[in-house]
Design a protein around this motif. Structure first.
Motif, mmCIF file in Angstrom:
data_model
loop_
_atom_site.group_PDB
_atom_site.id
_atom_site.type_symbol
_atom_site.label_atom_id
_atom_site.label_comp_id
_atom_site.label_asym_id
_atom_site.label_seq_id
_atom_site.Cartn_x
_atom_site.Cartn_y
_atom_site.Cartn_z
ATOM 1 N N ASN A 110 0.770 -1.004 0.050
ATOM 2 C CA ASN A 110 0.044 -0.005 0.033
ATOM 3 C C ASN A 110 1.015 1.247 -0.006
ATOM 4 N N GLY A 111 1.989 1.165 0.301
ATOM 5 C CA GLY A 111 2.945 2.413 0.282
ATOM 6 C C GLY A 111 3.625 2.800 -0.966
ATOM 7 N N SER A 112 4.572 3.804 -0.796
ATOM 8 C CA SER A 112 5.070 4.342 -1.858
ATOM 9 C C SER A 112 6.681 4.065 -1.997
ATOM 10 N N TRP A 113 7.168 3.148 -1.016
ATOM 11 C CA TRP A 113 8.502 2.694 -1.069
ATOM 12 C C TRP A 113 9.015 2.306 -2.614
ATOM 13 N N PRO A 114 8.307 1.494 -3.107
ATOM 14 C CA PRO A 114 8.872 0.952 -4.390
ATOM 15 C C PRO A 114 9.075 1.907 -5.394
ATOM 16 N N GLN A 115 8.166 3.003 -5.232
ATOM 17 C CA GLN A 115 8.356 4.353 -5.901
ATOM 18 C C GLN A 115 9.563 5.082 -5.660
ATOM 19 N N LEU A 116 9.758 5.033 -4.267
ATOM 20 C CA LEU A 116 10.963 5.838 -3.714
ATOM 21 C C LEU A 116 12.182 4.973 -4.148
ATOM 22 N N LEU A 117 12.481 3.767 -4.064
ATOM 23 C CA LEU A 117 13.460 2.901 -4.572
ATOM 24 C C LEU A 117 13.746 3.192 -6.052
ATOM 25 N N GLY A 118 12.642 3.132 -6.868
ATOM 26 C CA GLY A 118 12.959 3.459 -8.309
ATOM 27 C C GLY A 118 13.316 4.881 -8.392
ATOM 28 N N ASN A 119 12.877 5.880 -7.856
ATOM 29 C CA ASN A 119 13.387 7.108 -8.003
ATOM 30 C C ASN A 119 14.843 7.112 -7.704
ATOM 31 N N HIS A 120 15.213 6.412 -6.472
ATOM 32 C CA HIS A 120 16.492 6.659 -5.890
ATOM 33 C C HIS A 120 17.680 5.993 -7.067
ATOM 34 N N ILE A 121 17.190 4.817 -7.722
ATOM 35 C CA ILE A 121 18.063 4.068 -8.743
ATOM 36 C C ILE A 121 18.130 4.811 -9.862
ATOM 37 N N LEU A 122 16.836 5.361 -10.209
ATOM 38 C CA LEU A 122 16.790 6.248 -11.381
ATOM 39 C C LEU A 122 17.778 7.332 -11.351
ATOM 40 N N ARG A 123 17.610 8.158 -10.125
ATOM 41 C CA ARG A 123 18.619 9.697 -9.889
ATOM 42 C C ARG A 123 20.012 9.191 -9.848
ATOM 43 N N ALA A 124 20.257 7.861 -9.286
ATOM 44 C CA ALA A 124 21.608 7.566 -9.322
ATOM 45 C C ALA A 124 22.399 7.220 -10.745
ATOM 46 N N VAL A 125 21.548 6.666 -11.540
ATOM 47 C CA VAL A 125 22.006 6.277 -12.983
ATOM 48 C C VAL A 125 21.946 7.478 -13.816
ATOM 49 N N GLU A 126 20.891 8.425 -13.572
ATOM 50 C CA GLU A 126 21.119 9.817 -14.259
ATOM 51 C C GLU A 126 22.482 10.443 -13.826
ATOM 52 N N GLN A 127 22.466 10.586 -12.714
ATOM 53 C CA GLN A 127 23.845 11.414 -12.213
ATOM 54 C C GLN A 127 25.025 10.868 -12.429
ATOM 55 N N GLY A 128 24.901 9.605 -12.589
ATOM 56 C CA GLY A 128 26.215 8.754 -12.792
ATOM 57 C C GLY A 128 26.662 8.973 -14.315
ATOM 58 N N LEU A 129 25.485 9.037 -15.265
ATOM 59 C CA LEU A 129 25.914 9.163 -16.618
ATOM 60 C C LEU A 129 26.132 10.644 -17.176
ATOM 61 N N ARG A 130 25.478 11.476 -16.285
ATOM 62 C CA ARG A 130 25.581 12.878 -16.561
ATOM 63 C C ARG A 130 27.002 13.408 -16.982
ATOM 64 N N PRO A 131 28.215 13.224 -16.118
ATOM 65 C CA PRO A 131 29.200 13.787 -16.743
ATOM 66 C C PRO A 131 29.973 13.371 -17.884
ATOM 67 N N TRP A 132 29.680 11.868 -18.257
ATOM 68 C CA TRP A 132 30.079 11.250 -19.400
ATOM 69 C C TRP A 132 29.362 11.874 -20.765
ATOM 70 N N HIS A 133 27.911 12.099 -20.541
ATOM 71 C CA HIS A 133 27.178 12.622 -21.378
ATOM 72 C C HIS A 133 27.510 14.058 -21.818
ATOM 73 N N GLN A 134 27.773 14.801 -20.760
ATOM 74 C CA GLN A 134 28.106 16.142 -21.006
ATOM 75 C C GLN A 134 29.486 16.465 -21.587
#
Length: 148
Positions: A110-134
């Motif tokens: 019933n909670g929102s933790w799966p979405q929190l986990l997905g958001n955390h993983i996504l943010r880490a992947v985006e921020q991890g790839l950002r320096p290489w992309h830029q």
């Protein structure tokens, strides 16, 4: 009372779907940059001139900086809510408390933790790839202008 997630599922899905485009852009910008740099380095031979040495030095520094930034982004700690949730799960499991485990499972459903986990993983992947992309896209633009 459960807290509402800060990121909607639609936005999260759109961000996940934009990752392949980001990787594609990084790949082709890298190919373009290699296409510009390789002949320049080959022309330098064993005694490159100042411009070629500067480009080589810049290339090494950019890669070191992107690696450090990417590593720091991937080491970001998870949100406190997510950490507390997992502490409750392990605490209940270690105490073999079935009622507490059932409660945790219900809160998971019933909670929102799966979405929190997905958001955390996504943010880490985006921020991890950002320096290489830029870095890759900036180099491709800079070297493209130089070739004109």
């Amino acid at each position: 009372m459960s807290r509402k997630p800060t990121v909607s599922c639609v936005e999260l899905n759109q961000r996940w779907l934009s990752l392949p485009l980001n990787l594609w852009q990084t790949y082709w910008a890298s190919v373009e940059t290699i296409g510009y740099r390789l002949p320049m380095l080959a022309d330098g031979g064993l005694t490159p001139d100042a411009r070629q040495r500067a480009e080589t030095s810049r290339m090494v520094n950019e890669k070191l900086l992107a690696s450090a930034q990417s590593l720091l982004a991937l080491w970001a700690p998870p949100p406190a809510q997510l950490t507390l949730y997992w502490l409750r799960v392990w605490s209940a499991a270690l105490q073999a408390d079935t009622k507490a485990l059932e409660q945790v499972q219900r809160s998971w459903l019933n909670g929102s933790w799966p979405q929190l986990l997905g958001n955390h993983i996504l943010r880490a992947v985006e921020q991890g790839l950002r320096p290489w992309h830029q870095g890759a896209t900036a180099n491709a633009r800079r070297l493209r202008k130089r070739q004109r």
